[in-house]
Design a protein around this motif. Sequence first.
Motif, mmCIF file in Angstrom:
data_model
loop_
_atom_site.group_PDB
_atom_site.id
_atom_site.type_symbol
_atom_site.label_atom_id
_atom_site.label_comp_id
_atom_site.label_asym_id
_atom_site.label_seq_id
_atom_site.Cartn_x
_atom_site.Cartn_y
_atom_site.Cartn_z
ATOM 1 N N ALA A 137 35.592 40.855 50.051
ATOM 2 C CA ALA A 137 35.252 41.116 48.648
ATOM 3 C C ALA A 137 36.322 40.601 47.682
ATOM 4 O O ALA A 137 35.985 40.049 46.626
ATOM 5 C CB ALA A 137 34.994 42.606 48.430
ATOM 6 N N PRO A 138 37.635 40.738 48.003
ATOM 7 C CA PRO A 138 38.641 40.180 47.091
ATOM 8 C C PRO A 138 38.543 38.663 46.947
ATOM 9 O O PRO A 138 38.800 38.116 45.866
ATOM 10 C CB PRO A 138 39.970 40.576 47.754
ATOM 11 C CG PRO A 138 39.643 41.790 48.562
ATOM 12 C CD PRO A 138 38.265 41.541 49.086
ATOM 13 N N GLU A 141 35.647 38.025 44.679
ATOM 14 C CA GLU A 141 36.022 38.372 43.307
ATOM 15 C C GLU A 141 36.769 37.221 42.635
ATOM 16 O O GLU A 141 36.630 36.995 41.424
ATOM 17 C CB GLU A 141 36.882 39.636 43.306
ATOM 18 C CG GLU A 141 37.217 40.141 41.903
ATOM 19 C CD GLU A 141 38.139 41.352 41.931
ATOM 20 O OE1 GLU A 141 38.637 41.738 40.853
ATOM 21 O OE2 GLU A 141 38.375 41.900 43.025
ATOM 22 N N THR A 142 37.561 36.506 43.422
ATOM 23 C CA THR A 142 38.275 35.342 42.890
ATOM 24 C C THR A 142 37.309 34.341 42.264
ATOM 25 O O THR A 142 37.618 33.692 41.271
ATOM 26 C CB THR A 142 39.076 34.645 44.018
ATOM 27 O OG1 THR A 142 40.009 35.565 44.561
ATOM 28 C CG2 THR A 142 39.826 33.433 43.492
ATOM 29 N N GLY A 144 34.417 35.181 41.013
ATOM 30 C CA GLY A 144 33.563 35.836 40.029
ATOM 31 C C GLY A 144 32.316 36.458 40.608
ATOM 32 O O GLY A 144 31.393 36.804 39.869
ATOM 33 N N PRO A 146 30.664 39.674 42.601
ATOM 34 C CA PRO A 146 30.849 41.018 43.151
ATOM 35 C C PRO A 146 30.251 41.086 44.553
ATOM 36 O O PRO A 146 29.478 40.213 44.947
ATOM 37 C CB PRO A 146 30.047 41.896 42.177
ATOM 38 C CG PRO A 146 28.949 40.986 41.702
ATOM 39 C CD PRO A 146 29.552 39.603 41.632
ATOM 40 N N TRP A 147 30.643 42.099 45.315
ATOM 41 C CA TRP A 147 29.985 42.327 46.609
ATOM 42 C C TRP A 147 28.516 42.646 46.314
ATOM 43 O O TRP A 147 28.221 43.561 45.544
ATOM 44 C CB TRP A 147 30.650 43.482 47.341
ATOM 45 C CG TRP A 147 30.186 43.667 48.756
ATOM 46 C CD1 TRP A 147 29.395 44.663 49.217
ATOM 47 C CD2 TRP A 147 30.488 42.836 49.883
ATOM 48 N NE1 TRP A 147 29.177 44.519 50.571
ATOM 49 C CE2 TRP A 147 29.838 43.407 51.010
ATOM 50 C CE3 TRP A 147 31.231 41.668 50.063
ATOM 51 C CZ2 TRP A 147 29.918 42.857 52.286
ATOM 52 C CZ3 TRP A 147 31.316 41.109 51.332
ATOM 53 C CH2 TRP A 147 30.663 41.699 52.416
ATOM 54 N N ASP A 218 46.422 36.906 36.639
ATOM 55 C CA ASP A 218 45.673 35.679 36.880
ATOM 56 C C ASP A 218 46.583 34.469 36.663
ATOM 57 O O ASP A 218 47.670 34.586 36.084
ATOM 58 C CB ASP A 218 44.467 35.574 35.938
ATOM 59 C CG ASP A 218 43.491 36.719 36.121
ATOM 60 O OD1 ASP A 218 43.462 37.308 37.216
ATOM 61 O OD2 ASP A 218 42.755 37.025 35.155
ATOM 62 N N LYS A 249 41.410 33.783 39.367
ATOM 63 C CA LYS A 249 41.352 35.251 39.320
ATOM 64 C C LYS A 249 42.303 35.849 40.345
ATOM 65 O O LYS A 249 42.306 35.456 41.520
ATOM 66 C CB LYS A 249 39.915 35.695 39.612
ATOM 67 C CG LYS A 249 39.610 37.134 39.242
ATOM 68 C CD LYS A 249 39.408 37.284 37.752
ATOM 69 C CE LYS A 249 38.920 38.691 37.436
ATOM 70 N NZ LYS A 249 38.838 38.908 35.980
ATOM 71 N N ASN A 250 43.152 36.768 39.905
ATOM 72 C CA ASN A 250 44.144 37.433 40.770
ATOM 73 C C ASN A 250 45.056 36.420 41.465
ATOM 74 O O ASN A 250 45.562 36.686 42.561
ATOM 75 C CB ASN A 250 43.454 38.302 41.828
ATOM 76 C CG ASN A 250 42.526 39.347 41.223
ATOM 77 O OD1 ASN A 250 42.849 39.930 40.198
ATOM 78 N ND2 ASN A 250 41.378 39.572 41.846
#
Length: 312
Positions: A137-138, A141-142, A144, A146-147, A218, A249-250
């Motif tokens: 999931a992370p 998320e990178t 964009g 979602p799970w 970010d 992202k992150n």
Amino acid sequence: MAGEKKHVCLAKLLTLALGLFFISLGASAEEYDYYSWQSDNFQNGRFYAKQPQCVDIPADLRLCYTVGYKKMRLPNLLDHETMPEVQQQAGSWVPLLAKRCHADTQVFLCSLFAPVCLDRPIYPCRSLCEAVRDSCAPVMETYGFPWPEMLQCEKFPIDNDLCIPMQFSGNHATQTPVSKACPPCDNELKADTVMEHFCASDFVLKMKIKEVKKEKGDRKLIAAQKKKKVLKMGILRKKDLKKLTLYIKNGANCPCSQLDNLGSNFLIMGRKVDQQLLLMSIHKWDKKSKELKYAIKYMKSDQCPTYHTVFQ
């Protein structure tokens, strides 16, 4: 080779064990419904009066062709009733598989997209879903994403029910070491990899990067004002190109070797999420690369499948 043999062996054992289980129950091959361990989890589920088919997993179903067994049920466990639908929906998950975020990612996804042929559908165990979700999931998320709702783990049976368990129990070790690089930076310059990201991206550009900054966890990429070559415009507008800023992202602290030297042009692929442009993939523009030349040629043919429903 050892990993491949292990998957084949596991698949054979799973097929034999579950096959014997259903024979012992007296399950009829002519009876088929969408069996579930808890019917109220599937109030809106679909029921099939017709017995499902057992079909070969085609070579172009890249997500599952190497999973360790050769035949799958159709319809699958995600309500895909035709092979073209399975191929279309499964195709956008191949880039995630390439990230090696968990050793059981393929087993989990293929248990749904290309379930093994048995008298009744067997779902992945909840613990398998949770392990893959927590690791992958992370990464999603990178980009964009979602799970997705269709993979919410509470939908799947707990481990003391009949279900597909983790294959790498007790750890997340992968056969190939997981890279610590930022996900958009961890891609081989191979034509098929480039095309997978091209098709899953909203826009694709050849451009230079002026500056890289860190901002709230970010990484911020500020494009140079020089002319950009648009390979896929997508949802971008002309005014977006004038002051183009992309984000990893992150990604403030993960390595990205491509950004160590900003002197060259880059192949940039991205998505627009909540008014932010997120980086999906970055490669240095290597004029001598045959793989890049082949990918650019393919881009012009515009032969991408539609992936827009996959993560909803």
